[in-house]
Design a protein around this motif. Structure first.
Motif, PDB file in Angstrom:
ATOM      1  N   PHE A  16       5.356  10.692  -6.119  1.00 10.25           N
ATOM      2  CA  PHE A  16       6.467  10.788  -4.982  1.00 10.25           C
ATOM      3  C   PHE A  16       7.699  11.739  -5.518  1.00 10.25           C
ATOM      4  CE2 PHE A  16       4.631   6.649  -4.653  1.00 10.25           C
ATOM      5  CZ  PHE A  16       4.519   6.473  -3.252  1.00 10.25           C
ATOM      6  N   GLY A  17       7.426  12.464  -6.675  1.00 14.64           N
ATOM      7  CA  GLY A  17       8.460  13.349  -7.233  1.00 14.64           C
ATOM      8  C   GLY A  17       9.836  12.829  -7.540  1.00 14.64           C
ATOM      9  N   VAL A  18       9.817  11.660  -8.297  1.00 14.34           N
ATOM     10  CA  VAL A  18      11.077  10.890  -8.357  1.00 14.34           C
ATOM     11  C   VAL A  18      11.836  11.085  -9.534  1.00 14.34           C
ATOM     12  CG1 VAL A  18      11.955   8.500  -8.648  1.00 14.34           C
ATOM     13  CG2 VAL A  18      10.417   9.049  -6.719  1.00 14.34           C
ATOM     14  N   PRO A  19      11.274  10.945 -10.719  1.00 11.97           N
ATOM     15  CA  PRO A  19      11.912  11.120 -11.748  1.00 11.97           C
ATOM     16  C   PRO A  19      12.883  12.655 -11.937  1.00 11.97           C
ATOM     17  CG  PRO A  19       9.890  10.363 -12.683  1.00 11.97           C
ATOM     18  CD  PRO A  19      10.009  10.743 -11.024  1.00 11.97           C
ATOM     19  N   ILE A  27       3.313   0.302   7.278  1.00 16.34           N
ATOM     20  CA  ILE A  27       4.262  -0.199   6.377  1.00 16.34           C
ATOM     21  C   ILE A  27       3.973   0.841   4.788  1.00 16.34           C
ATOM     22  CG2 ILE A  27       5.116  -1.857   4.914  1.00 16.34           C
ATOM     23  CD1 ILE A  27       3.702  -3.860   6.786  1.00 16.34           C
ATOM     24  N   TYR A  28       5.049   1.741   4.844  1.00 15.78           N
ATOM     25  CA  TYR A  28       4.689   2.552   3.933  1.00 15.78           C
ATOM     26  C   TYR A  28       5.062   1.959   2.375  1.00 15.78           C
ATOM     27  CZ  TYR A  28       4.577   7.416   1.595  1.00 15.78           C
ATOM     28  OH  TYR A  28       4.306   8.470   0.971  1.00 15.78           O
ATOM     29  N   GLY A  29       4.265   2.099   1.699  1.00 15.63           N
ATOM     30  CA  GLY A  29       4.277   1.322   0.069  1.00 15.63           C
ATOM     31  C   GLY A  29       3.601   0.395   0.170  1.00 15.63           C
ATOM     32  N   LEU A  30       2.859  -0.168   1.337  1.00 13.50           N
ATOM     33  CA  LEU A  30       2.176  -1.477   1.271  1.00 13.50           C
ATOM     34  C   LEU A  30       0.706  -0.952   0.563  1.00 13.50           C
ATOM     35  CD1 LEU A  30       1.651  -4.406   2.169  1.00 13.50           C
ATOM     36  CD2 LEU A  30       0.406  -3.642   4.215  1.00 13.50           C
ATOM     37  N   GLU A  31       0.242   0.101   0.711  1.00 13.45           N
ATOM     38  CA  GLU A  31      -1.044   0.644   0.200  1.00 13.45           C
ATOM     39  C   GLU A  31      -1.164   1.798  -0.523  1.00 13.45           C
ATOM     40  OE1 GLU A  31      -3.517  -0.057   3.630  1.00 13.45           O
ATOM     41  OE2 GLU A  31      -4.102  -2.082   2.943  1.00 13.45           O
ATOM     42  N   GLU A  32       0.096   2.676  -0.311  1.00  9.02           N
ATOM     43  CA  GLU A  32       0.008   3.936  -0.950  1.00  9.02           C
ATOM     44  C   GLU A  32      -0.211   3.867  -2.380  1.00  9.02           C
ATOM     45  OE1 GLU A  32       1.643   3.238   1.773  1.00  9.02           O
ATOM     46  OE2 GLU A  32       0.964   5.028   2.803  1.00  9.02           O
ATOM     47  N   VAL A  33      -0.948   4.492  -3.046  1.00 18.61           N
ATOM     48  CA  VAL A  33      -1.155   4.483  -4.716  1.00 18.61           C
ATOM     49  C   VAL A  33      -1.171   3.035  -5.067  1.00 18.61           C
ATOM     50  CG1 VAL A  33      -0.405   6.862  -5.137  1.00 18.61           C
ATOM     51  CG2 VAL A  33       1.280   4.835  -5.252  1.00 18.61           C
ATOM     52  N   GLY A  34      -1.990   2.007  -4.396  1.00 14.64           N
ATOM     53  CA  GLY A  34      -2.028   0.716  -4.732  1.00 14.64           C
ATOM     54  C   GLY A  34      -0.965  -0.193  -4.528  1.00 14.64           C
ATOM     55  N   GLY A  35       0.100   0.447  -3.812  1.00 18.38           N
ATOM     56  CA  GLY A  35       1.107  -0.583  -3.270  1.00 18.38           C
ATOM     57  C   GLY A  35       2.450  -0.136  -4.395  1.00 18.38           C
ATOM     58  N   THR A  36       3.506  -0.284  -3.634  1.00 16.35           N
ATOM     59  CA  THR A  36       4.702  -0.165  -4.317  1.00 16.35           C
ATOM     60  C   THR A  36       5.852  -1.284  -4.096  1.00 16.35           C
ATOM     61  OG1 THR A  36       5.791   1.037  -2.311  1.00 16.35           O
ATOM     62  CG2 THR A  36       4.623   2.240  -3.916  1.00 16.35           C
ATOM     63  N   SER A  78      10.538   4.418  12.811  1.00 11.79           N
ATOM     64  CA  SER A  78      10.212   4.874  14.023  1.00 11.79           C
ATOM     65  C   SER A  78       9.585   6.256  14.256  1.00 11.79           C
ATOM     66  CB  SER A  78      11.477   4.690  15.108  1.00 11.79           C
ATOM     67  OG  SER A  78      12.537   5.615  14.480  1.00 11.79           O
ATOM     68  N   VAL A  79       9.868   6.987  13.021  1.00  9.85           N
ATOM     69  CA  VAL A  79       9.349   8.326  13.137  1.00  9.85           C
ATOM     70  C   VAL A  79       8.419   8.520  11.848  1.00  9.85           C
ATOM     71  CG1 VAL A  79      11.197   9.476  14.335  1.00  9.85           C
ATOM     72  CG2 VAL A  79      11.280   9.371  11.935  1.00  9.85           C
ATOM     73  N   ALA A  80       7.600   9.342  12.038  1.00 11.53           N
ATOM     74  CA  ALA A  80       6.601   9.774  10.949  1.00 11.53           C
ATOM     75  C   ALA A  80       7.383   9.879   9.361  1.00 11.53           C
ATOM     76  CB  ALA A  80       5.580  10.918  10.957  1.00 11.53           C
ATOM     77  N   PHE A  81       6.796   9.139   8.575  1.00 14.75           N
ATOM     78  CA  PHE A  81       7.401   9.263   7.136  1.00 14.75           C
ATOM     79  C   PHE A  81       7.703  10.572   6.607  1.00 14.75           C
ATOM     80  CE2 PHE A  81       6.099   4.990   7.832  1.00 14.75           C
ATOM     81  CZ  PHE A  81       7.461   4.416   7.288  1.00 14.75           C
ATOM     82  N   SER A  82       6.399  11.636   6.851  1.00 11.42           N
ATOM     83  CA  SER A  82       6.267  12.724   6.476  1.00 11.42           C
ATOM     84  C   SER A  82       7.541  13.759   7.054  1.00 11.42           C
ATOM     85  CB  SER A  82       5.039  13.407   6.706  1.00 11.42           C
ATOM     86  OG  SER A  82       4.979  13.039   8.281  1.00 11.42           O
ATOM     87  N   ASP A  83       8.197  13.239   8.007  1.00  8.84           N
ATOM     88  CA  ASP A  83       9.410  14.042   8.419  1.00  8.84           C
ATOM     89  C   ASP A  83      10.378  14.144   7.401  1.00  8.84           C
ATOM     90  OD1 ASP A  83       8.054  14.284  10.716  1.00  8.84           O
ATOM     91  OD2 ASP A  83       9.381  13.124  12.180  1.00  8.84           O
ATOM     92  N   GLY A  94       9.836  13.758   4.365  1.00  8.34           N
ATOM     93  CA  GLY A  94       9.323  14.429   2.987  1.00  8.34           C
ATOM     94  C   GLY A  94       8.465  13.299   2.350  1.00  8.34           C
ATOM     95  N   TYR A  95       7.989  12.156   2.998  1.00  4.52           N
ATOM     96  CA  TYR A  95       7.198  11.351   2.054  1.00  4.52           C
ATOM     97  C   TYR A  95       5.876  11.641   2.247  1.00  4.52           C
ATOM     98  CZ  TYR A  95      10.565   7.667   1.043  1.00  4.52           C
ATOM     99  OH  TYR A  95      11.492   6.803   0.456  1.00  4.52           O
ATOM    100  N   PRO A  96       5.322  11.878   0.931  1.00  3.14           N
ATOM    101  CA  PRO A  96       3.766  12.392   1.037  1.00  3.14           C
ATOM    102  C   PRO A  96       2.769  11.641   2.069  1.00  3.14           C
ATOM    103  CG  PRO A  96       4.342  11.765  -1.225  1.00  3.14           C
ATOM    104  CD  PRO A  96       5.665  11.660  -0.316  1.00  3.14           C
ATOM    105  N   GLN A  97       1.913  12.243   2.651  1.00  3.06           N
ATOM    106  CA  GLN A  97       1.148  11.441   3.611  1.00  3.06           C
ATOM    107  C   GLN A  97      -0.398  11.360   3.135  1.00  3.06           C
ATOM    108  OE1 GLN A  97       1.209  10.210   6.997  1.00  3.06           O
ATOM    109  NE2 GLN A  97       3.088   9.981   5.648  1.00  3.06           N
ATOM    110  N   ASN A  98      -0.869  12.464   2.001  1.00  6.08           N
ATOM    111  CA  ASN A  98      -2.095  12.309   1.551  1.00  6.08           C
ATOM    112  C   ASN A  98      -2.261  11.648   0.353  1.00  6.08           C
ATOM    113  OD1 ASN A  98      -0.603  13.738  -0.109  1.00  6.08           O
ATOM    114  ND2 ASN A  98      -1.780  15.586  -0.113  1.00  6.08           N
ATOM    115  N   LEU A  99      -1.738  10.534   0.115  1.00  2.00           N
ATOM    116  CA  LEU A  99      -1.708   9.797  -1.097  1.00  2.00           C
ATOM    117  C   LEU A  99      -3.134   8.684  -0.995  1.00  2.00           C
ATOM    118  CD1 LEU A  99       1.874   8.565  -1.698  1.00  2.00           C
ATOM    119  CD2 LEU A  99       0.646  10.405  -2.921  1.00  2.00           C
ATOM    120  N   PRO A 100      -3.800   8.688  -2.171  1.00  3.31           N
ATOM    121  CA  PRO A 100      -4.976   7.948  -2.107  1.00  3.31           C
ATOM    122  C   PRO A 100      -4.477   6.421  -2.002  1.00  3.31           C
ATOM    123  CG  PRO A 100      -4.601   9.070  -4.067  1.00  3.31           C
ATOM    124  CD  PRO A 100      -3.440   9.453  -3.139  1.00  3.31           C
TER     125      PRO A 100
END
Ligand code: SF4
Ligand code: SF4
Ligand code: SF4
Lengths: 392, 256
Positions: B104-107, B174-183, B190-195, B197-203
């Motif tokens: 997520f480019g956080v640190p 629910i963003y974060g439920l399954e992305e990279v194993g959950g967060t 109500s709008v796409a998370f990618s709008d 800047g949240y990455p969409q292609n996460l395994p």
């Protein structure tokens, strides 16, 4: 003695001066002032070139010691010493480069007591530490010989084989681990380079570069130190290099194919151009050139191919660490001049130390003081020299 | 049990109370200029973004199996059982692998400092709130309940219910439920998370497994490699010993 200013000496002095100033900026004003790194792009040329390429360029050490001491290819013995010297210098310089890049360099020893065995970086840190020690030991007889300290030489010769085996294992581990570092970034590294096989690619390419660097070094030192060129050895090394390159090339191609990247290879774009620079230099041109007898059998031809392979794999490491990360980061990273200056200084220091070592230590066999013949050389070594002369 | 944050963008009014509460709880500077910044940075752990009257928060996701903690060679970053992914500056060597590895480019880094720290939201783990059983500063400050603190399981159930009760209000994810194993941070929008800047292609697999799969082979590789190399050495040098022995007894012939 008079000191004459030649072109290269001027370059060398200017580089060192700029390097000293950049070092001052780095340690008194921080990473932000001395680099173009940012939160979006935290790893730059110091990791991409100084560490990734530095470790790769030092790969001759384990490749050659394995060939000579384990596979028992004695003909190659005469070039083991300069190769170990390069490897040892390489690793020392990598450690120095790390001191510049780490935000808290005085904590560099922390992995010794604060362990996270899940971290690839932790494993690399241990391997590099241990392998630098192994190289120092493998190198030490050369220094001890110079000062005629026979007892410690005997001890080291006695443990040489286990030492070489340990060295090969450590090298295998961390050469490939430098590729493993990037496995955790499937969404960040461009598809040309992100592959589950990254560790394998890094390992095979390290062998290729190890061989190419050995050819490069031998040719260079025969030019500059006026020694005879071991052409028969270089020809053999060249052949092994071609086989290794072919294996690497086929694996890369199959991998790109299975991951559906073949189409992207022909879609013009920034990454595509740099991908082709890498592919041409590292694999395609060397293999094509090598079909020519003129290239295979002459010192000049082998040198040319070796230089291409080295440059090609430098491009590969820079592609993995810099080019391939830019799209995800959304920017183009161009190093600051201070970053270049420190990298250049480290390279210059490498050349300088190599020249000094050759001058003052018995690196090349014929430079050995004649007395050293009286040293207790095991029969294996004595035979090796005899055979290498027989082949000349 | 593991705590989490649920942020529901549809309830957010963009007041940035969470931003200033976070700054206060973590002793970071905060003023109008910083409030206007739209990037997470070493002095701003969370941002409230706005676009066409829609809002979205960004902060560290405090992943269930965090890439940042997995790559850190000295375990300066650590996932706590309570949920927060905390940072211990005194261990850190500043290699910045955590920054490169975080999907997520956080640190963020203190580029200007001579003794730089990695900085990120630690789900109020570093300031002690959550580890002491209190809610995060941002959730406490939120006037509309858009940022809610609680048990992860309960928050997931609630998020599912909100989407089910009001399907036209939400993208069904629910963003974060399954992305990279959950967060430990869950997002509704109500709008796409990618709008935003949240990455969409996460395994959906846990990223650390990819490197660990390779690493876990090492303990086998070392002894096996040693035996193999030793074996090769033994074989290639055997001939010589024989030759030497024959040479000594004079029975062998010179084979040159
Ligand atoms: S979002 Fe990034 S920094 Fe935060 S826990 Fe996950 S991997 Fe670590
Ligand atoms: S920068 Fe610090 S926290 Fe991040 S991975 Fe390196 S040592 Fe760990
Ligand atoms: S959880 Fe704590 S540290 Fe993270 S954004 Fe909220 S207030 Fe800041």
């Amino acid at each position: 003695m008079k000191f004459k200013l030649t072109f290269w000496r001027v370059i060398f002095i200017v580089t060192i001066l700029l390097g000293i100033y950049s070092t001052y900026v780095r340690f008194f004003h921080g990473l932000g002032a001395s680099t173009n790194l940012s939160d979006q792009f935290p790893w730059g040329v110091w990791i991409g070139f100084d560490v990734l390429c530095g470790v790769m360029l030092a790969a001759g050490g384990f490749t050659l010691t394995a060939a000579v001491h384990i596979l028992n290819i004695k003909r190659w013995k005469p070039i083991v010493r300069p190769t170990i010297l390069t490897a040892f210098l390489g690793y020392v310089l990598v450690c120095i480069a790390l001191m510049f890049d780490l935000g808290r360099p005085y904590n560099i020893w922390h992995p010794l007591i604060m362990r996270n065995p899940h971290s690839v970086m932790f494993e690399v840190a241990y391997c590099v530490m241990l392998y630098t020690t192994v190289l120092a030991l493998e190198f030490s007889p050369i220094v001890l010989e110079r000062f005629k300290l026979e007892k410690p030489i005997k001890i080291i010769r006695a443990v040489l084989i286990p030492l070489v085996i340990l060295g090969v294992i450590l090298s295998t581990l961390h050469q490939s681990s430098l590729g493993t570092l990037y496995l955790i970034m499937p969404t960040k590294l461009h598809g040309f380079w992100y592959s589950p096989l990254l560790p394998v690619f890094f390992f095979i390419s390290a062998i290729c570069v190890g061989l190419a660097m050995t050819i490069f070094e031998s040719t260079m030192s025969s030019k500059h130190f006026g020694r005879e060129l071991e052409l028969p050895i270089l020809k053999e090394l060249g052949r092994v290099l071609m086989i290794a390159l072919s294996v690497y090339g086929v694996l890369r191609l199959e991998d790109l194919y299975h991951r559906g990247m073949v189409g992207a290879m022909f879609k013009p774009g920034y990454e595509m151009y740099l991908f082709w620079v890498e592919a041409l230099l590292s694999v395609i041109l060397p293999l094509v050139f090598f079909t020519q007898k003129k290239v295979r059998t002459t010192a000049g031809g082998l040198y040319l191919v070796a230089v291409m392979v080295v440059l090609g794999f430098i491009t590969n490491r820079l592609n993995v660490s810099l080019t391939g990360m830019e799209t995800a980061a959304g920017l183009h990273y161009i190093p600051k001049w201070t970053e270049f200056a420190i990298t250049a200084t480290i390279i210059a220091a490498g050349f300088f130390l190599f020249a000094m070592a050759v001058k003052y230590l018995p690196i090349f066999p014929e430079h050995e003081p004649p007395k050293s013949e009286a040293l207790p050389t095991p029969p294996v070594f004595a035979k090796a020299t005899a055979m290498s002369h027989a082949n000349d | 049990m593991s705590k989490a944050l649920l942020y529901d963008a549809t309830l957010c009014i963009g007041c940035k109370q969470c931003e200033s509460a976070c700054a206060e709880a973590n002793q970071l500077p905060y003023d109008d200029k910083i409030a206007a910044e739209t990037q997470q940075s070493e002095k701003k752990f969370t941002v409230v973004l706005s676009k066409n009257d829609k809002f979205m928060r960004r902060l560290c996701m405090n992943c269930e199996d965090p890439a940042c903690a997995s790559v850190c060679p000295v375990a300066a970053l650590r996932k706590t059982p309570e949920g927060p992914v905390i940072y211990e500056a005194s261990r850190c060597m500043g290699c910045r692998y955590c920054m490169v590895a975080c999907p997520f480019g956080v640190p963020k880094y203190e580029w200007g400092a001579l003794n730089p720290k990695v900085q990120k939201c630690t789900m109020c783990g570093n300031n002690g709130r959550v580890l002491a059983g209190r809610p995060t500063a941002c959730s406490e400050a939120c006037p509309t309940g858009a940022t809610k603190f609680g048990e992860r399981d309960e928050l997931i159930a609630e998020a599912k219910k909100r989407i089910a009760d009001n399907p036209s209000n939400y993208v069904p994810h629910i963003y974060g439920l399954e992305e990279v194993g959950g967060t430990s941070v869950l997002l509704l929008s109500s709008v796409a998370f990618s709008d935003f800047g949240y990455p969409q292609n996460l395994p959906e697999d846990r990223l650390p497994l990819r490197t660990y799969k390779v690493l876990s082979r090492i303990p086998d590789f070392v002894p096996l490699g040693g035996i193999m190399l030793g074996g090769v050495w033994w074989i290639t040098h055997r001939r010589e010993e024989v030759a030497a022995a024959e040479g000594k007894t004079g029975a062998g012939k010179e084979h040159k």
